[in-house]
Motif scaffolding. Structure first.
Motif, PDB file in Angstrom:
ATOM      1  N   THR A  16      -3.335 -59.299 -41.721  1.00  0.00           N
ATOM      2  CA  THR A  16      -2.063 -58.716 -42.140  1.00  0.00           C
ATOM      3  C   THR A  16      -2.357 -57.760 -43.296  1.00  0.00           C
ATOM      4  O   THR A  16      -3.497 -57.640 -43.755  1.00  0.00           O
ATOM      5  N   ASN A  17      -1.341 -57.056 -43.758  1.00  0.00           N
ATOM      6  CA  ASN A  17      -1.549 -56.129 -44.876  1.00  0.00           C
ATOM      7  C   ASN A  17      -0.325 -56.141 -45.772  1.00  0.00           C
ATOM      8  O   ASN A  17       0.765 -56.509 -45.342  1.00  0.00           O
ATOM      9  N   ILE A  18      -0.548 -55.775 -47.002  1.00  0.00           N
ATOM     10  CA  ILE A  18       0.553 -55.690 -47.964  1.00  0.00           C
ATOM     11  C   ILE A  18       0.581 -54.270 -48.518  1.00  0.00           C
ATOM     12  O   ILE A  18      -0.433 -53.772 -49.026  1.00  0.00           O
ATOM     13  N   ALA A  19       1.737 -53.627 -48.417  1.00  0.00           N
ATOM     14  CA  ALA A  19       1.850 -52.246 -48.905  1.00  0.00           C
ATOM     15  C   ALA A  19       1.916 -52.214 -50.423  1.00  0.00           C
ATOM     16  O   ALA A  19       2.644 -52.993 -51.035  1.00  0.00           O
ATOM     17  N   VAL A  20       1.153 -51.298 -51.011  1.00  0.00           N
ATOM     18  CA  VAL A  20       1.255 -51.076 -52.463  1.00  0.00           C
ATOM     19  C   VAL A  20       2.074 -49.811 -52.745  1.00  0.00           C
ATOM     20  O   VAL A  20       2.647 -49.666 -53.825  1.00  0.00           O
ATOM     21  N   ILE A  21       2.128 -48.904 -51.786  1.00  0.00           N
ATOM     22  CA  ILE A  21       3.150 -47.839 -51.771  1.00  0.00           C
ATOM     23  C   ILE A  21       3.942 -48.093 -50.493  1.00  0.00           C
ATOM     24  O   ILE A  21       3.405 -48.064 -49.394  1.00  0.00           O
ATOM     25  N   LYS A  22       5.227 -48.374 -50.642  1.00  0.00           N
ATOM     26  CA  LYS A  22       6.010 -48.977 -49.559  1.00  0.00           C
ATOM     27  C   LYS A  22       6.464 -48.005 -48.473  1.00  0.00           C
ATOM     28  O   LYS A  22       6.760 -46.842 -48.752  1.00  0.00           O
ATOM     29  N   TYR A  23       6.536 -48.554 -47.278  1.00  0.00           N
ATOM     30  CA  TYR A  23       7.203 -47.893 -46.153  1.00  0.00           C
ATOM     31  C   TYR A  23       8.606 -48.491 -46.069  1.00  0.00           C
ATOM     32  O   TYR A  23       8.769 -49.685 -45.919  1.00  0.00           O
ATOM     33  N   TRP A  24       9.611 -47.643 -46.215  1.00  0.00           N
ATOM     34  CA  TRP A  24      10.997 -48.127 -46.062  1.00  0.00           C
ATOM     35  C   TRP A  24      11.862 -46.975 -45.584  1.00  0.00           C
ATOM     36  O   TRP A  24      12.173 -46.055 -46.317  1.00  0.00           O
ATOM     37  N   GLY A  25      12.205 -47.011 -44.309  1.00  0.00           N
ATOM     38  CA  GLY A  25      13.052 -45.972 -43.740  1.00  0.00           C
ATOM     39  C   GLY A  25      12.326 -45.198 -42.649  1.00  0.00           C
ATOM     40  O   GLY A  25      11.165 -44.816 -42.810  1.00  0.00           O
ATOM     41  N   LYS A  26      13.041 -45.017 -41.533  1.00  0.00           N
ATOM     42  CA  LYS A  26      12.476 -44.280 -40.393  1.00  0.00           C
ATOM     43  C   LYS A  26      13.227 -42.967 -40.201  1.00  0.00           C
ATOM     44  O   LYS A  26      14.441 -42.915 -40.382  1.00  0.00           O
TER      45      LYS A  26
END
Length: 419
Positions: A16-26
């Motif tokens: 798995t991975n954890i975002a440190v700069i987030k993906y939010w929104g398509k």
């Protein structure tokens, strides 16, 4: 294609991975194309991973899937998109020992059995869907002899779950949002492998392993529709942050890495609050953990620990080295001790050799912990038993691998049904 009742299988493991700069929104809901680039750290699959076995046989009458032992439907568009894309790229497969010979064109007529298992809670904000879809695509690509590099495979995994594209690599990974309408340039690339910054130790506080109230999918949609802060973030803030984070990772600059990671996590949750109706992923325990880390970092003068929260209350804490991680665990266990008679090895899982280093082999040793000296004002008394379900100690890890040991397969090699 031979007509014998053979079963041909592949088993794979994906992190798995954890975002440190987030993906939010398509910007495109169907193709799952994001409104901004994102960067993540891949977690060691020894501690957090999905294992998937995929099987093909002329005896199978339909595609079927089992997740964590329970049969689920494959009718959803995300599964169908991944299956269609992989099948269209399938190659010739031959296994003389088993008498298996599958031509490219045969794959459309053959059915699949898929069994998948996460060794961590599903849908609790620990990126289970990321590992799951990445593992599905990786294992099917191996089964079907698909000749594509991980970046090309990431564009397929992205159509199952956005963050899944980043689980096709180990270490530090960037998901490039791309600009093409068809999404062909929205792919993951590796920034650095897991050995590049191997001082880092990651401790996850699993505050809740319940399924979240607002799924990431619906949460994102509502944020895109209603949050002005999201628009500003995607256009003005993230592009600069991505460049700064790439530089921090390249130079192993922990102070910059921490500042960017914490700030971006907080802004992501601010976007959630700026959404109408507001979305609450963190809870009081999450906020207490932030307070603990912020006070410690300030008292030390230089950052010791970065925190980040995905769409859930679980804290992902990244310590600059092992010594700091030991102190961090002692502080966390002081404020969030286990319930009486808890086996410490079930309260701190993953790399639990850290317990010995912290002098915390026994639950009784937690009672003797002193409050962290650098935190003068209280962030809550030592009565928060049960607020953290358990801790996971891990580190940056490698990308997907094929598991050749047949005992690790989730399907029976004779029947193709779950073991």
């Amino acid at each position: 294609m031979a007509t014998e009742k053979w079963v041909f299988m592949v088993t794979a493991q994906t992190p798995t991975n954890i975002a440190v700069i987030k993906y939010w929104g398509k910007r495109d809901e169907v193709r799952i194309l994001p409104v901004n680039d994102s960067i993540s750290v891949t977690l060691d699959p020894d501690h957090l991973c999905t294992v998937t076995t995929v099987a093909v046989s002329p005896a199978f009458d339909r595609d079927r899937m089992w997740l964590n032992g329970k049969e689920i439907s494959l009718s959803g568009s995300r599964y169908q998109n991944c299956l269609r894309e992989i099948r269209s790229r399938a190659g010739d497969v031959e296994d003389k020992e088993k008498g298996v010979k599958i031509g490219k064109k045969d794959w459309d007529k053959l059915h699949l059995h898929i069994a998948s298992h996460n060794n961590f809670p599903t849908a609790a904000g620990l990126a289970s869907s990321a590992a799951g879809f990445a593992c599905l695509v990786f294992s099917l690509a191996k089964l079907m002899n698909v000749d594509e590099d991980p970046s090309h495979l990431s564009a397929i995994a992205r159509q199952g779950s956005g963050s899944a594209c980043r689980s096709l690599f180990g270490g530090f990974v960037k998901w490039e949002m791309g600009s093409k309408d068809d999404g062909s340039d929205s792919v993951a690339v590796q920034l650095a492998d897991e050995k590049h910054w191997d001082d880092l130790v990651i401790i996850i506080a699993v505050v809740s392993s319940q399924q979240k109230e607002t799924s990431s999918t619906s949460g994102m949609r509502e944020s895109v529709e209603t949050s002005l802060l999201l628009q500003h973030r995607a256009k003005e803030v993230v592009p600069k942050r991505i460049l700064q984070m790439e530089e921090a990772i390249k130079n192993r600059d922990f102070a910059s890495f921490t500042q960017l990671t914490c700030t971006d996590s907080n802004q992501f949750h601010a976007v959630c609050l700026d959404t109408s109706p507001p979305i609450f992923y963190m809870n009081d325990t999450s906020h207490r953990i932030i307070s603990l880390v912020e006070k410690w970092n300030r008292s030390e003068g230089t950052p010791q620990v970065a925190y980040t929260f995905d769409a859930g209350p679980n804290a992902v804490l990244i310590a600059r080295n092992r010594k700091v991680a030991v102190q961090l665990l002692q502080g966390l266990l002081y404020y969030f001790p286990p319930k009486p008679d808890t086996d410490m090895k079930s309260y701190v899982v993953g790399d639990n050799s850290i317990l010995k280093e912290a002098g915390l082999d026994e639950a009784s040793s937690v009672e003797n912990l002193q409050p962290p000296p650098e935190i003068k004002d209280n962030i809550g008394s030592q009565d928060q038993k049960g607020e953290v379900s358990y801790f996971i100690c891990t580190r940056p890890g490698k990308g997907p691998i094929v598991l050749h040991d047949q005992t690790q397969a989730l399907l029976d090699p004779e029947t193709g049904l779950p073991k």
